[in-house]
Write a protein that holds these residues in place. Structure first.
Motif, PDB file in Angstrom:
ATOM      1  N   ASP A  58      19.032 -52.858   6.122  1.00 26.71           N
ATOM      2  CA  ASP A  58      18.785 -51.894   7.192  1.00 26.71           C
ATOM      3  C   ASP A  58      19.487 -50.574   6.855  1.00 26.71           C
ATOM      4  O   ASP A  58      20.704 -50.546   6.700  1.00 26.71           O
ATOM      5  CB  ASP A  58      19.297 -52.462   8.520  1.00 26.71           C
ATOM      6  CG  ASP A  58      18.903 -51.623   9.700  1.00 26.71           C
ATOM      7  OD1 ASP A  58      17.840 -50.981   9.642  1.00 26.71           O
ATOM      8  OD2 ASP A  58      19.662 -51.604  10.681  1.00 26.71           O
ATOM      9  N   GLN A  60      20.319 -46.831   8.166  1.00 24.06           N
ATOM     10  CA  GLN A  60      20.393 -46.068   9.409  1.00 24.06           C
ATOM     11  C   GLN A  60      21.064 -44.735   9.161  1.00 24.06           C
ATOM     12  O   GLN A  60      21.905 -44.624   8.273  1.00 24.06           O
ATOM     13  CB  GLN A  60      21.224 -46.836  10.444  1.00 24.06           C
ATOM     14  CG  GLN A  60      20.821 -48.249  10.673  1.00 24.06           C
ATOM     15  CD  GLN A  60      21.838 -49.011  11.486  1.00 24.06           C
ATOM     16  OE1 GLN A  60      22.845 -48.467  11.935  1.00 24.06           O
ATOM     17  NE2 GLN A  60      21.576 -50.287  11.688  1.00 24.06           N
ATOM     18  N   PRO A  69      21.584 -55.387  13.096  1.00 22.90           N
ATOM     19  CA  PRO A  69      20.271 -56.024  13.066  1.00 22.90           C
ATOM     20  C   PRO A  69      20.327 -57.549  13.193  1.00 22.90           C
ATOM     21  O   PRO A  69      19.300 -58.192  13.308  1.00 22.90           O
ATOM     22  CB  PRO A  69      19.707 -55.622  11.701  1.00 22.90           C
ATOM     23  CG  PRO A  69      20.909 -55.385  10.868  1.00 22.90           C
ATOM     24  CD  PRO A  69      21.985 -54.873  11.795  1.00 22.90           C
TER      25      PRO A  69
END
Length: 71
Positions: A58, A60, A69
C-alpha cells in the motif's frame, strides 16, 4: 496495486510517500518515487538510499494520516 499514472504523479511532484508493508508503523518506508516497472517500485529514502519494493504494498501520501490496510 497502484497504477502507473498515480506513480508518475508522485514522481513528477516529488511528494513524499509512505509504503505500508505490515501492521507496524516502524516498518514503513518513507521517501520519494524514483522509478517503477510491472512488479517493483524504487523509493529514495531521506538518507539517499534507494529501496526496491513490491508494487503490491500500500503506497500512501506521507502528508495524510497513516491508514492501516490490515484492519
Amino acid at each position: 496495486m497502484i497504477s502507473d499514472e498515480q506513480l508518475n504523479t508522485y514522481r513528477l511532484s516529488g511528494e513524499k510517500v509512505r509504503v505500508v508493508r505490515d501492521a507496524l508503523e516502524t516498518n514503513d518506508v518513507i521517501g520519494i518515487v524514483v522509478a517503477w516497472d510491472e512488479e517493483h517500485v524504487l523509493i529514495r529514502r531521506q538518507n539517499r538510499r534507494v529501496v526496491k519494493l513490491n508494487r503490491s504494498y500500500d503506497i500512501q501520501p506521507f502528508s495524510t494520516p497513516r491508514r492501516n490496510p490490515f484492519e
